[in-house]
Scaffold this motif. Structure first.
Motif, PDB file in Angstrom:
ATOM      1  N   ASN A  28      19.858 -11.165 -12.964  1.00 21.66           N
ATOM      2  CA  ASN A  28      20.261 -12.156 -14.086  1.00 21.66           C
ATOM      3  C   ASN A  28      20.718 -11.446 -15.304  1.00 21.66           C
ATOM      4  O   ASN A  28      21.602 -11.939 -16.083  1.00 21.66           O
ATOM      5  CB  ASN A  28      18.958 -13.115 -14.046  1.00 21.66           C
ATOM      6  CG  ASN A  28      18.986 -14.115 -13.260  1.00 21.66           C
ATOM      7  OD1 ASN A  28      19.927 -14.756 -12.983  1.00 21.66           O
ATOM      8  ND2 ASN A  28      17.855 -14.386 -12.581  1.00 21.66           N
ATOM      9  N   VAL A  61      30.396 -16.849 -12.764  1.00 22.66           N
ATOM     10  CA  VAL A  61      29.245 -15.993 -12.861  1.00 22.66           C
ATOM     11  C   VAL A  61      28.079 -16.421 -13.450  1.00 22.66           C
ATOM     12  O   VAL A  61      26.715 -16.332 -13.009  1.00 22.66           O
ATOM     13  CB  VAL A  61      29.549 -14.832 -13.675  1.00 22.66           C
ATOM     14  CG1 VAL A  61      28.582 -13.600 -13.774  1.00 22.66           C
ATOM     15  CG2 VAL A  61      30.842 -13.934 -13.206  1.00 22.66           C
ATOM     16  N   SER A  62      27.993 -17.422 -14.377  1.00 24.42           N
ATOM     17  CA  SER A  62      27.002 -18.132 -14.848  1.00 24.42           C
ATOM     18  C   SER A  62      26.121 -18.970 -14.236  1.00 24.42           C
ATOM     19  O   SER A  62      24.932 -19.101 -14.424  1.00 24.42           O
ATOM     20  CB  SER A  62      27.359 -18.676 -16.508  1.00 24.42           C
ATOM     21  OG  SER A  62      28.014 -19.591 -16.170  1.00 24.42           O
ATOM     22  N   TYR A  74      27.752  -8.314  -5.640  1.00 25.36           N
ATOM     23  CA  TYR A  74      28.162  -9.465  -6.422  1.00 25.36           C
ATOM     24  C   TYR A  74      29.559  -8.975  -7.327  1.00 25.36           C
ATOM     25  O   TYR A  74      30.374 -10.140  -7.451  1.00 25.36           O
ATOM     26  CB  TYR A  74      27.135  -9.735  -7.542  1.00 25.36           C
ATOM     27  CG  TYR A  74      25.983 -10.561  -6.926  1.00 25.36           C
ATOM     28  CD1 TYR A  74      26.151 -11.868  -6.408  1.00 25.36           C
ATOM     29  CD2 TYR A  74      24.771 -10.008  -7.005  1.00 25.36           C
ATOM     30  CE1 TYR A  74      25.211 -12.365  -5.922  1.00 25.36           C
ATOM     31  CE2 TYR A  74      23.847 -10.581  -6.296  1.00 25.36           C
ATOM     32  CZ  TYR A  74      23.641 -12.034  -5.671  1.00 25.36           C
ATOM     33  OH  TYR A  74      22.746 -12.469  -5.439  1.00 25.36           O
ATOM     34  N   LYS A 127      24.052 -10.289 -14.574  1.00 28.33           N
ATOM     35  CA  LYS A 127      24.911 -11.334 -14.673  1.00 28.33           C
ATOM     36  C   LYS A 127      25.391 -11.577 -16.193  1.00 28.33           C
ATOM     37  O   LYS A 127      26.413 -11.803 -16.574  1.00 28.33           O
ATOM     38  CB  LYS A 127      24.271 -12.619 -14.368  1.00 28.33           C
ATOM     39  CG  LYS A 127      25.029 -13.771 -14.144  1.00 28.33           C
ATOM     40  CD  LYS A 127      24.347 -14.959 -13.612  1.00 28.33           C
ATOM     41  CE  LYS A 127      23.228 -15.561 -14.724  1.00 28.33           C
ATOM     42  NZ  LYS A 127      22.726 -16.716 -13.943  1.00 28.33           N
TER      43      LYS A 127
END
Length: 861
Positions: free
Chosen positions: A810, A799-800, A778, A813
């Motif tokens: 998560n 990203v969100s 990612y 993130k």
């Protein structure tokens, strides 16, 4: 307490909207910040008209105690529609408001007499700071009394920790008490003579440190002479006395360059020219009676002694320009003189109202259920403040709308002609404020310790004597009601309600620009302030009220919608042309501040706003010019310097330096200009500068390595810190390099390299292999969009929006979002997000946090 009518938010907003003639921003600011409310948020005023009557009635009540009282109607006429006299936020919200127990003072300074270098003293100051902030006050205090790091102490620690840990303590206390929109701002200062002045200066350069305080360095004339002449300077502790415990010689020039660099890079520290402040200070004529100036309030416009405070009020200069923007425009000095004298009178009345508020605060403390052991310190604090406020009766009469006044007179901000005119206005203000204070001394009595002989050699008093001998003679005969009278403070949100600019700033935006977006689903029209036009938006329309007045005066159509090109053409014809922050002659602005300072007995809070691409040499010249021009302080803000982006300056070899470097008596030195927003660079350089960002999520410690190209994020590696896998970094490491290496088998890896305090390099090999492979995949996606220069706020949105099934991913993130937020340029709109407090879509980024322009609430993380 009498029963008062309550209003809903919508009722108050609609009434205020009509009052401000459709200005939504001004209406919302007034309802959210200044309408009278109780502790539960119930609203008891629906428009500023009711507020102004509340204030007028209370001041008229005080006036009845004295000779020749002003009526409530006279006072209301001065306040109505913010036309002439504008009280600052604390008086505006607090006068006549019996629902909340709060001080009317905007500014406080605290500090203990005698030896205050002990944990008991440190904790007492910490508590006093919090107690004042919870009553809406901004606080300043000085740290010069704290012994340097490594000095012996009489406890189990054996040696002192120095200044920086205590800076963090006071900063954290501010962040704690100022949450949820409560008022609380902090100024920390230290003398340049302190041996740890450099550590103080550097403290805020470490990410996440001392984020709840402004910091300023108290610089003496000897240091400035040594810095400009490249001589050594002696630091010592204690900073005064002939027998110091610590003494060392330093290069003044090197430390000065550090101050300049940090100010260029992050807009701090501010500088306080302390000898100028003390030399000009009238209250310091009474230093032995408790009025020795030790620090300033958070914005720097009020140098204060411990436990003194000040209330603020501004006079709207624009309102005294007759025939504004026309060839026969003139300044109505006679009306101005009358109103200045009345403004000083109102300020003295507000001192009485503040003393009443202090009594209410002390009654509240007395009735609290806690024991006197718990509440004794707070009670004693307010006893000290009441005593000092009553002794000196210090006031802060200032101005707003200077930029618009200059434009309305047909002058251009920053020219010698405009400066000369402005100085004459401030001279008139000073003489009439002091005339009013003398007249009140004759009617009401002088401040408690007035002594003409103590003041006779003060430079400010001497200027008054030279300008008006009759005034001086009357002052010697009758005394003066107030120990000091004048300041120029930032008027903040109150300037929105006067629809003018504040302070002695130029007009930063010649026009406000609005855009309209029609909602495709219904007939609603969304209106917002913007800087650029999108495809779905209609053309710009003119909105700035003063600009529209210029247009009307010149027979132009103010109802027409204008394109950007048409607006630019209009601006080029107006007196606002060449008066924006990027156009104004910055050196002339500093000289203007110094010239005006001669007629302001306190200080001037003004920031020199610079475009992003200026070099450090200019910052140096501005600071030196400020000192030479007689300014009491100066703060520099370079556009984007607080956005967290670290700008790299390429080092040159000795030969290049000799060719490119020039010096003069002002120590000016040419350095490479910071890079502007970079072009897309597809081929990654072998080495990239790197920021190390640490954060914590759900008790897990995370780290991000952000590679920077020309100061802009280019790639990111992030994940859980794992000592077993080799990510072992000292806590002090916040920067380094990411180096791309090619292995023998042709594969690539990325190493992180940093220097320790001794200058030795340490390399962590295989950075890309240290984290969870899924994170790495990612991260490659995110690094890809960073390399192609997608705006950071858009990257964060990307990203969100990732839909990830794993809870740990998560969490990762969220960590990436946190790491990248620090690189968003201050003022960037958070489009599509709503304020959780008021629900408006007016969020902007400020130092990585989201700030609501509507209600002022903020959230970070």
């Amino acid at each position: 307490m009498e029963t008062k009518q309550k209003y809903t938010y919508d009722e108050a907003f609609e009434a205020s909207l009509a009052y401000f003639k459709g200005d939504e921003l001004a209406a919302r600011v007034w309802v959210n910040k200044y309408a009278m409310k109780d502790s539960y948020g119930n609203i008891y005023e629906k428009s500023p008209e009711q507020m102004h009557w509340r204030i007028a009635n209370e001041i008229a009540r005080i006036e009845q105690k004295y000779k020749n009282p002003m009526t409530a109607q006279e006072i209301f006429d001065l306040l109505d529609h913010f036309r002439y006299i504008v009280p600052a936020g604390s008086p505006m919200t607090g006068i006549g408001n019996n629902f909340q127990i709060a001080s009317l003072s905007n500014c406080f300074v605290i500090g203990l007499d005698g030896d205050a270098d002990s944990y008991g003293a440190v904790l007492r100051i910490d508590e006093e700071q919090v107690q004042l902030m919870k009553r809406r006050g901004g606080v300043g205090h000085d740290l010069s009394h704290i012994r340097p790091k490594g000095q012996p102490v009489n406890n189990s620690a054996l040696t002192s920790t120095g200044l920086v840990p205590f800076m963090e303590r006071y900063s954290n206390s501010t962040r704690e008490v100022a949450q949820d929109g409560r008022r609380g701002a902090l100024m920390l200062s230290v003398s340049i003579k302190h041996p740890e002045a450099e550590a103080f200066i550097d403290a805020k350069m470490t990410e996440g440190k001392v984020t709840g305080a402004n910091v300023s360095v108290k610089i003496d004339d000897e240091f400035m002479r040594c810095a400009t002449e490249d001589k050594t300077y002696v630091q010592q502790f204690p900073i005064v006395g002939d027998h110091p415990q610590v003494k060392k010689e330093i290069s003044a020039k090197a430390l000065w360059e550090k101050i300049v660099h940090n100010a260029w890079k992050s807009a701090e520290p501010g500088v306080l020219f302390w000898d100028t402040i003390l030399r000009e200070s009238i209250p310091d004529c009474y230093a032995d009676l408790g009025f020795r100036t030790v620090s300033t309030n958070p914005c720097g416009e009020i140098p204060l002694c411990p436990y003194d405070s000040c209330r603020l009020l501004s006079i709207n200069l624009y309102s005294y320009v007759k025939n504004a923007f026309q060839k026969d425009a003139y300044f109505d000095y006679e009306l101005f003189k009358k109103h200045v004298q009345k403004a000083q009178r109102l300020m003295d009345d507000i001192v009485d109202l503040e003393l009443e508020k202090i009594d209410l605060i002390m009654q509240k403390i007395e009735s609290d259920p806690q024991s006197m052991e718990v509440k004794g310190a707070e009670m004693h604090l307010w006893e000290k403040i009441k005593k000092k406020s009553g002794m000196g009766r210090r006031t802060g009469v200032g101005i707003t709308a200077e930029g618009d006044m200059i434009a309305a007179m047909g002058l251009r901000y920053g020219t010698q002609e405009a400066t000369d005119f402005s100085v004459e206005v401030h001279k008139t203000l000073a003489l009439n404020a002091y005339r009013s204070s003398v007249e009140m001394a004759r009617e009401r009595g002088a401040f408690a310790v007035y002594d003409a002989q103590r003041e006779e050699n003060n430079p400010f008093i001497q200027r008054i004597k030279q300008a008006d001998e009759t005034l001086y003679a009357d002052m010697v005969k009758y005394g003066r009601r107030n120990i000091a009278c004048l300041t120029i403070a930032p008027t903040g949100t109150t300037s929105l309600m006067t629809q003018t600019t504040s302070g002695i700033e130029p007009v930063f935006l010649p026009v406000y620009k609005r855009r309209r977006k029609v909602n495709p689903n219904d007939t609603d029209v969304h209106v917002d302030f913007v800087d650029e036009v999108g495809d779905s938006f209609e053309e710009y329309i003119v909105y700035h009220p003063k600009f529209m007045e210029w247009m009307k005066a010149n027979g132009m159509d103010t109802t027409k919608r204008y394109t950007q090109e048409e607006i630019d053409e209009l601006v080029s014809q107006s007196p606002y042309n060449k008066a924006t922050a990027n156009d104004v002659d910055w050196l002339m602005k500093v000289r203007m501040q110094g010239a005006i300072q001669k007629w302001v007995d306190h200080s001037i809070s003004v920031t020199v706003n610079l475009p992003n691409d200026v070099d450090e040499a200019l910052v140096n010249r501005l600071y030196v010019e400020a000192w030479r021009s007689g300014c009491k302080g100066c703060t520099i803000y370079r556009d984007g310097s607080r956005a967290g982006v670290m700008v790299s300056v390429e080092k040159k070899d000795k030969k290049d330096k000799e060719e490119d470097t020039t010096k003069d008596n002002n120590m000016e030195q040419k350095v490479d200009a910071p890079c502007k927003h970079p072009e897309v660079t597809e081929i990654r350089p072998k080495e990239l500068e790197c920021d190390v960002v640490r954060f914590q999520n759900n008790k897990d410690k995370w780290v991000a390595f952000v590679g920077l190209l020309d100061g802009y994020p280019y790639e990111i590696f992030t994940g859980l810190q794992d000592d077993e896998e080799g990510i072992v970094l000292p806590k002090t490491v916040t920067k380094g390099k990411i180096i791309k290496q090619i292995n023998e088998d042709g594969t690539k890896r990325y190493d992180f390299q940093f220097e320790n305090k001794r200058g030795y390099k340490t390399t962590v090999e295989g950075l890309s292999e240290k984290f969870n492979p899924e994170y790495w995949n990612y991260a490659k996606l995110i690094s890809g969009v960073l390399r192609y220069r997608m705006p950071i706020d858009h990257v964060i949105k990307l990203v969100s929006s990732l839909q990830l099934k794993s809870e740990s991913i998560n969490t990762w993130k969220v960590g990436v979002e946190r790491a990248l937020k620090k690189y968003i340029v201050d003022g960037t709109e958070a489009k599509g997000q709503k304020c959780p407090n008021c629900g408006s879509e007016s969020l902007v980024y400020q130092e990585g946090c989201l700030i609501c322009k509507n209600c002022g609430s903020s959230r970070c993380g």
